[in-house]
Write a protein that holds these residues in place. Structure first.
Motif, short mmCIF file in Angstrom:
data_model
loop_
_atom_site.label_atom_id
_atom_site.label_comp_id
_atom_site.label_asym_id
_atom_site.label_seq_id
_atom_site.Cartn_x
_atom_site.Cartn_y
_atom_site.Cartn_z
N ALA A 1 78.50 68.01 47.41
CA ALA A 1 78.38 68.94 46.28
C ALA A 1 79.75 69.43 45.84
O ALA A 1 80.02 69.57 44.63
N ALA A 2 80.64 69.71 46.80
CA ALA A 2 81.99 70.19 46.46
C ALA A 2 82.78 69.11 45.74
O ALA A 2 83.48 69.38 44.74
N GLU A 3 82.70 67.87 46.22
CA GLU A 3 83.42 66.76 45.58
C GLU A 3 82.92 66.54 44.16
O GLU A 3 83.71 66.27 43.23
N ALA A 4 81.61 66.70 43.98
CA ALA A 4 81.04 66.52 42.64
C ALA A 4 81.48 67.65 41.72
O ALA A 4 81.79 67.43 40.54
N PHE A 5 81.54 68.88 42.26
CA PHE A 5 81.85 70.01 41.41
C PHE A 5 83.32 70.02 40.98
O PHE A 5 83.63 70.42 39.85
N VAL A 6 84.24 69.61 41.85
CA VAL A 6 85.64 69.62 41.44
C VAL A 6 85.89 68.59 40.33
O VAL A 6 86.82 68.73 39.54
N LYS A 7 85.03 67.59 40.27
CA LYS A 7 85.17 66.61 39.19
C LYS A 7 84.74 67.21 37.85
O LYS A 7 85.34 66.92 36.81
N THR A 8 83.70 68.03 37.90
CA THR A 8 83.22 68.65 36.65
C THR A 8 83.98 69.92 36.30
O THR A 8 83.98 70.34 35.15
N ALA A 9 84.61 70.55 37.30
CA ALA A 9 85.34 71.81 37.06
C ALA A 9 86.69 71.75 37.78
O ALA A 9 86.95 72.52 38.71
N PRO A 10 87.58 70.86 37.36
CA PRO A 10 88.87 70.69 38.07
C PRO A 10 89.79 71.91 37.97
O PRO A 10 90.72 72.02 38.76
N SER A 11 89.54 72.79 37.03
CA SER A 11 90.40 73.98 36.90
C SER A 11 89.87 75.17 37.69
O SER A 11 90.45 76.24 37.66
N SER A 12 88.76 74.99 38.42
CA SER A 12 88.17 76.07 39.21
C SER A 12 88.85 76.14 40.58
O SER A 12 88.68 75.24 41.41
#
Length: 496
Positions: free
Chosen positions: A291-302
Motif C-alpha cells: 500500500a505504501a509503495e502504491a501510494f508514493v507513486k500516486t502522491a510523490p510529494s507527500s
C-alpha cells in the motif's frame, strides 16, 4: 399483623428483615403505621419504637405477655443490644480499621445470626483486609438473601477477581447486569476482564457511550456505520478516535471507508496514511508495504507517504532501503517531524547522551532550512532532552514565529513554558491571538492552567468551562475540563 392498644405488631418479609438486620416482627406506633408505606422503615426509627414499646407499652411491661412472646422479646432486646456494637463497627469502617470492624461484626453475628446486613459488612471488611477466602465464605453464607442484588454480585465478583477466578467473577458480573443493566461497577469489571469494550459511537457525545463485546466491536460499528450515509469527515473522526484507543482493526476499517468516499486532497491523504499505519500495527507488513509503495507513486510529494514507506521497509527487514525514503520525505517537507525523527534522532529519544550527539547534525539541517518551523521544533525538542531549557524555549518561540497558525506547535511551546512556571509568558502570548475560542483546545487548556497557577481563578474557571461546553470536542476532553472546574470549586483560595 396484631394490635396492642396504641401499638401495631407488623411482620416483615423474611428477606427484608435479614437484609436490614431487623426483627421479623416489630412494634410500630399506631399513629405511624398509616404513613409507614410512604416513609419507609429506618433503623433509627425501629430502635426508637422497640425501646419505647418494651419500656412503656402495656404489653411490654406485662410479665405475662413477655412470657407468652418470649422469642419475640428476645429478638427485640437483641436488636437493641446490637446498637452500640454496630456503632463501633461503623466507626472502625470510617477509620478504615478493618480488624476492629471485623471483631465488632463477628460479635453482632453471634448475637443475631439472622442479621445478614452484619454478615454482608463482615464480608466486605474481610475483603478489605485481603482475606479473600474468608470474605467469599461470608458472602456465600448470605447468597440466598441477596440473590439478585446487583451490588452483592459485584462485591462477590470482585473477590473472585482478587483470587484470579476470572470465570467465577464474570458469572457474578453477568448476574449484576441482569439485575441492573446500567450497573457501572459491573460494566467496569467486564471491561477489566476484557469481555466488554466501552465505545463512543460519537466521540463528541457522552450520551453515545455503549459497551460492546470485545470480539464483536467491528461487527457492531459496521452495523452502525451502514445505518446512514457517511462522509469522509465522519470516517476520519472515527479513524482518529480508534487510533488513539489502539483499536487498529477499527481504524483500518474506517480508513478503508474514508478512502472510498474522500475523493482528493488532504482527507484522502490522511486516510491512506492511516490505512498503511493500521496495517503495520496489525502485523500485516506485506500489505502495508504494498500500500505504501502504491501510494508514493500516486502522491510523490507527500512526505507522510515516504515516511510510511520507510517504516514499512524497516518492518519488512529491508532497513537499508529506508534512508532513501526518509530523504525523499525531507525533500518534500523539511519540517516533517516523523521524518526528522527517523533521520536524526536515536531509537531511544530519552537517551540524553545519544540525543546530545545528534544535535549538531540536526542544528546544521535547521541552518540549511531556516524557514522550516518543523525542523526548528525538532531541534528544540532535542535541546529539551539535553537539558538546554533556555535554548529550547527560544527555539520553540522561533518556530512559532515561522508558523503562527500552527496551534499544535504553539500548544507544545506553551506546555513547556508551563513546566518552567513561566505562566505570564503564556498569558502574554495568548493576548496576541485575536479569538482563542476558535483555536485548538490545547491552547485554551494551557491558558486556563496558566491562569490557575497565577491565582486568577475567575479567568481559569471561565477558560475551563468554555472547553467543557464546547460540543465540538471529544467527550473525554470536556470531562477533564469539567473535573478541573470542580477541583477549583472544591479547593479553597490561597490567602494573599
Amino acid at each position: 399483623m396484631s394490635e396492642q392498644s396504641d401499638w401495631v405488631l407488623i411482620g416483615l418479609d423474611e428477606n427484608t428483615a435479614r437484609r436490614q438486620g431487623l426483627p421479623a416482627r416489630m412494634p410500630v406506633p399506631r399513629g405511624e403505621f398509616e404513613g409507614l408505606a410512604d416513609k419507609g422503615l429506618s433503623i433509627d426509627a425501629a430502635r426508637k419504637w422497640i425501646k419505647d414499646f418494651l419500656t412503656n407499652s402495656e404489653a411490654g411491661k406485662s410479665g405475662v405477655w413477655r412470657k407468652q412472646n418470649s422469642a419475640l422479646v428476645s429478638q427485640l432486646e437483641a436488636f437493641l443490644d446490637k446498637a452500640p456494637v454496630w456503632e463501633r463497627a461503623q466507626k472502625a469502617f470510617g477509620e478504615r480499621d478493618y480488624e476492629k470492624a471485623i471483631s465488632a461484626l463477628k460479635r453482632i453475628v453471634t448475637m443475631d445470626p439472622d442479621d445478614h446486613a452484619a454478615r454482608l459488612n463482615l464480608a466486605s471488611a474481610q475483603a478489605n483486609m485481603g482475606d479473600h477466602p474468608a470474605a467469599l465464605k461470608s458472602f456465600q453464607a448470605i447468597r440466598k438473601t441477596f440473590q439478585g442484588d446487583a451490588d452483592y454480585h459485584v462485591a462477590v465478583g470482585q473477590v473472585h477477581l482478587a483470587m484470579q477466578k476470572k470465570d467465577a467473577a464474570l458469572d457474578e458480573m453477568v448476574l449484576a447486569l441482569e439485575a441492573k443493566p446500567d450497573c457501572q461497577p459491573a460494566l467496569d469489571a467486564m471491561v477489566q476482564l476484557g469481555v466488554l469494550v466501552p465505545i463512543y459511537e460519537n466521540p463528541r457525545d457522552a450520551a453515545s457511550l455503549v459497551y460492546v463485546r470485545s470480539d464483536a466491536v467491528l461487527d457492531y460499528l459496521t452495523g452502525q456505520w451502514d445505518a446512514a450515509p457517511r462522509d469522509s469527515a465522519f470516517y476520519l473522526e472515527q479513524l482518529a478516535y480508534h487510533e488513539r484507543e489502539l483499536r487498529h482493526d477499527i481504524a483500518l476499517a474506517a480508513a478503508d471507508r474514508a478512502v472510498a468516499v474522500a475523493g482528493e486532497g488532504d482527507r484522502v491523504e490522511r486516510a491512506h496514511l492511516a490505512r498503511i499505519a493500521a496495517l503495520r500495527a496489525l502485523g500485516r507488513t506485506d500489505e502495508a508495504l504494498a500500500a505504501a509503495e502504491a501510494f508514493v507513486k500516486t502522491a510523490p510529494s507527500s512526505s507522510g507517504a515516504w515516511v510510511e514507506l520507510a517504516k514499512c521497509l524497516s518492518q519488512a527487514g529491508r532497513g537499508e532501503e529506508a534512508p532513501a525514503a526518509i530523504e525523499r520525505a525531507l525533500e518534500s517537507d523539511p519540517g516533517d517531524l516523523a521524518a526528522l525523527s527517523l533521520r536524526f534522532w536515536p531509537s531511544d529519544p530519552a537517551d540524553i547522551l545519544k540525543v546530545n550527539e545528534a544535535i549538531p547534525a540536526l542544528a546544521a539541517f535547521v541552518a540549511a532550512h531556516p524557514d522550516s518551523a518543523g525542523a526548528r521544533r525538532s531541534l528544540a525538542r532535542a535541546e529539551l532532552v539535553a537539558g538546554r531549557i533556555d535554548d529550547a524555549l527560544a527555539g520553540f518561540a522561533a518556530a512559532v514565529a515561522l508558523a503562527p497558525g500552527d496551534d499544535d506547535l504553539r500548544a507544545e511551546y506553551w506546555s513547556e513554558l508551563g513546566k518552567q512556571q513561566r505562566y505570564q509568558e503564556i498569558i502574554a502570548d495568548a493576548a496576541k491571538l485575536s479569538d482563542l475560542s476558535k483555536r485548538d483546545w490545547k491552547l485554551r487548556w494551557n491558558e486556563a492552567e496558566a491562569y490557575a497557577a497565577l491565582g486568577k481563578n475567575i479567568e481559569a474557571r471561565a477558560a475551563f468551562s468554555a472547553i467543557n461546553f464546547d460540543e465540538s470536542l471529544h467527550v473525554d476532553v470536556r470531562r477533564r475540563a469539567k473535573r478541573a472546574v470542580k477541583t477549583m470549586d472544591e479547593t479553597p483560595p490561597v490567602a494573599p
